[in-house]
Enzyme design. Structure first.
Site: not given
Ligand code: FMN
Ligand code: FAD
Length: 763
Positions: A491, A572, A715
């Site tokens: 990414q 961003y 997560r």
């Molecule tokens: C620790 C952490 C870091 C993240 N870093 C990014 C990232 O680098 N790029 C991105 O597009 N989303 C990032 N996200 C968002 C996740 O990709 C995802 O969209 C969001 O956590 C919701 O999904 P979930 O409910 O399965 O956690 C991050 C989320 C978490 C928890």
């Protein structure tokens, strides 16, 4: 106690019965404007659970109701010349008139006074009663009289409907009939409720309704028109209206009612007066009658009305909100139905059955395993072109795009690790990503990897702007390819105005305590009052950023990445160009959506030129700024996705939010999936869904209903790198390969699952 119940519908009558049962000394009168036999509407549906509750409360009326039930098990969907029928749904229906007669008789027998043909104009008329119950339905006068206290929120929904009846038999299935006409799509919900009568609710969009001219028709003309439209399923039987007491043609818009409070002094709201649930989830009478039990109960057990009302509201509000949530999903499905008319009958049917999100993939398996297996086989055939012998869960069906085939549809969502120094991925990243690739996901995304040092979010972010970065990433990619079946995606992103901030577990989005660098953005709009405003980018800055993306894409290809994702979400740099909240430019790169997309599309175009044809590109977007019309809304996301597709983007990764500190997101299970559904089914581009998706059942339901092509879990993959392998074990699916050295662990896990299943009857 002297109680006046205003309104003799199911709610009011059942409350009178329930209170009288608890204390026969109460003096209760029910005021009803209609005659005993008058009723608007035909049949109502009650579930097994409600029938049990009614039986426990009053076995006499429950038995009379039971004897009048019509039962059916199947749902049949007539759509595009096909009939898809699934079983195990277990409904029963009763005529509304019969239900009311039973409750009227029961109330009278218990000594309740029933005053028919009496209009209750104002609760003040009943000031000499100890208790006044507003059970006067969706247009409640009691609620209106004290609107300042109850604070009703009434949402008039978009579709038009009319509640008709027919003697045509629909006694083998709850039936949905979808008809495409020269005026647009129109559909009917039909179900039997006694030996020779069925409810027949006709529904359509406002536009179709006007095209038909229903707005100018009398009841008789409406009925004649509907009979023609649905002639092939009516077998020559007429449609009938029993809403003669209503003025006009009896077409309605559904009113979703919510109230901030349900009581005011000695006045309390009950049933539709307090809260409604859309008829497509068939629970309005259930809510009214179960609330009636709770209200009678607390009035009986609590020392005073105030605490009785408080406990009643506490208990019932939760149940009402749960149902209203499901009802909203279902209402919206019908309102947005045009979106689904391109779907194959199998998928259309599945989408319809799971529309409220209360029924999931595994619920459907329990209800009708043979039907679900057929649907799963259909899913695999349309994805791979081959007819499988045995069904497999949709999440394990491969996905092909350009020259890349993913072994399954589970993706490890991008997640910043904040562990890099000078952008260089190190042992932490190697172990972290390698573990997740071993864990069985079809595709593993790296975290947002930044195309320049200035484009990093924090000092801990990974980069791809030097040979050292390329070498470190290549080591990981080589391992993933050599040792696992997973594909790996990079990414790429640039932090823009959200750059130069602290690590994720420090104070996110806050400037560094020391060593800050200059940030850039489309305009001098700061992320928050705590962050410095970025420098407004010149055309030369844009060219430099574009070239940095191109250079990083070339490095990613040399490092062997299978897939490239551009991070255009979460506020961003690219996201800040797309949303009007941070893009205030007055040149060709600001203003209209086309202008705001110009620079992000230039970058897509330049990257697509150097990224190999056989490798896919996805773009992650924020489909909703959660700030209302001032920001991006899901309908804009459809336009954005179309533009991306026109520039060679293969999939849109549908995230939302993080674009404004003023956002008011609405969280919940799978809360962003509706945006993916909308983008996929309105723009035709493939999508990835993400956001609070954490069970295999969620993933299968999303895929099978056509709400996304791939599903990202973030997560859950932090908690369990082997999420996919464990999901396969939970589903008893053996087609996912484990790393060879781990096979003994796999065998034991499957054995333990089988043993637990044998002992408890479930996995
Ligand atoms: C620790 C952490 C870091 C993240 N870093 C990014 C990232 O680098 N790029 C991105 O597009 N989303 C990032 N996200 C968002 C996740 O990709 C995802 O969209 C969001 O956590 C919701 O999904 P979930 O409910 O399965 O956690 C991050 C989320 C978490 C928890
Ligand atoms: C098209 C459609 C289909 C539905 N299908 C189902 C279904 O399948 N299953 C289900 O459970 N629910 C269904 N419902 C919902 C269901 O009809 C209501 O949720 C349920 O009737 C609520 O009961 P209630 O007693 O609160 O209100 P109501 O049934 O509306 O009763 C209110 C009563 O108060 C009387 N009244 C109103 N104002 C006054 C006044 N000023 N003075 C005197 N009397 C007054 C009215 O005449 C009426 O009898 C459907 C609703 C619609 C519109």
């Amino acid at each position: 106690m002297r109680a006046a119940v205003l309104g003799g519908g199911p709610g009011g009558l059942y409350f009178a019965v329930s209170l009288k049962l608890r204390n026969p000394a109460h003096d209760i009168v029910v005021i009803e404007r209609n005659r005993p036999g008058d009723t608007f509407g035909w049949g109502v549906v009650l579930s097994d659970e409600t029938r049990d509750n009614l039986a426990e409360n009053d076995s006499v009326s429950a038995e009379a109701i039971r004897q009048s039930f019509a039962y059916w098990d199947d749902i049949a969907v007539y759509y595009r010349g096909t009939v898809v029928r699934s079983g195990g749904h277990g409904f029963c229906g009763i005529s509304r008139k019969r239900l009311l007669n039973i409750l009227q008789e029961r109330a009278a027998a218990l000594g309740v006074e029933l005053r028919f043909e009496t209009e209750a104009k104002d609760p003040a008329e009943y000031a000499d009663y100890d208790l006044i119950v507003g059970a006067d339905g969706v247009n409640s006068r009691v609620r209106a009289a004290h609107a300042d206290v109850f604070k009703p929120d009434i949402d008039v929904r978009a579709c038009k409907y009319i509640w008709l009846g027919t003697h045509q038999k629909f006694d083998d299935a709850f039936t949905f009939l979808f008809e495409e006409t020269e005026h647009g799509w129109i559909w009917a919900h039909a179900y039997q409720f006694d030996a020779d009568t069925a409810t027949f609710i006709v529904e359509c969009s406002e536009a179709t309704w006007r095209n038909f001219g229903f707005d100018r028709m009398s009841s008789e003309e409406t009925i004649a028109t509907c009979e023609k439209v649905f002639a092939r399923n009516l077998g020559g039987n007429a449609l009938m209206s029993n809403a003669k007491h209503l003025r006009g043609s009896a077409w309605l818009n559904f009113n979703r009612v919510l109230c901030e409070r349900w009581s005011c002094r000695n006045i309390v709201l009950l049933g539709d007066a307090a809260a409604t649930a859309h008829f497509s989830v068939g629970s309005g009478s259930k809510l009214a009658m179960e609330s009636a039990i709770a209200l009678a109960n607390y009035i009986h057990t609590e020392p005073d009305l105030e605490s009785a009302f408080r406990r009643y509201e506490d208990e019932r509000r939760l149940e009402v909100l749960r149902l209203q949530n499901a009802a909203r999903n279902s209402t919206e499905w019908f309102e947005d139905i045009e979106r689904y008319f391109h779907l194959d009958p199998v998928q259309f049917n599945y989408s319809l059955l799971t529309r409220s999100q209360r029924i999931s993939h595994e619920n459907l398996r329990q209800r009708d395993p043979a039907w679900l297996a057929g649907a799963e086989k259909w899913f695999e055939k349309q994805a791979t072109g081959h007819s499988p012998n045995a069904a497999r869960p949709p999440m394990f069906v491969p996905f092909r795009v350009r020259g890349v085939e993913l072994a399954n549809r589970v993706c490890v969502s991008p997640m910043a690790q904040y562990r890099a120094v000078d952008g260089i991925p190190n042992d932490w990243h190697f172990v972290h990503y390698a573990e997740r690739a071993k864990g069985g996901a079809g595709l593993v995304f790296t975290e947002m990897t930044c195309v320049t040092p200035q484009g990093r979010i924090s000092p801990g972010c990974t980069g791809l702007y030097s040979d050292e970065h390329e070498r470190a990433w290549k080591r990981l990619v080589d391992f993933v390819h050599a040792e696992t079946e997973a594909k790996i995606a990079i990414q790429l992103g640039h932090s823009g105005l959200k750059g130069s901030t602290q690590l994720g577990w420090e104070e996110p989005d806050a400037p560094l305590l020391e060593g800050n660098w200059e940030t850039i953005g489309p305009s001098c709009v700061a992320w928050s009052s705590n962050n410095p405003a970025p420098r407004e980018m010149t055309r030369a800055d844009m060219a430099a950023v574009r070239d940095a993306f191109v250079r990083a894409a070339e490095m990613a290809d040399r490092a062997g990445f299978d897939w490239l994702e551009l991070h255009y979400a979460h506020g961003y740099l690219m996201s800040s160009f797309i949303t009007p909240l941070t893009n205030r430019r007055t040149d060709a790169y600001g203003g209209s959506l086309e202008n705001r997309m110009r620079f992000p599309l230039e970058v897509v175009h330049a990257v697509r030129n150097v990224w190999p044809d056989e490798k896919p590109i996805s773009v992650r977007i924020s489909a909703h700024d959660w700030v209302g019309p001032a920001g991006i809304q899901p309908q804009d996301a459809v336009l954005i996705s179309r533009m991306l597709a026109e520039h060679g983007v293969d999939l849109v990764d549908v995230s939302a939010g993080q674009t404004s500190v003023g956002a008011k997101p609405v969280y919940g299970r799978m809360f962003q999936t509706p945006f993916s559904d909308r983008i996929r089914n309105e723009s035709g581009i493939a999508t990835l869904a993400v956001g609070n998706i954490y069970e295999p059942d969620h993933v299968n339901s999303i895929l099978m209903a056509g709400r996304a092509d791939l599903v990202c879990l973030a997560r859950p993959h932090l908690a369990d790198p082997y999420w996919t392998l464990h999901a396969a074990a939970d589903l008893r699916y053996e087609g996912v390969p484990w790393p060879k050295p781990y096979r003994a662990g796999r065998d034991q896990l499957y054995r333990l699952k089988a043993r637990a299943e044998a002992m408890t009857g479930k996995v």
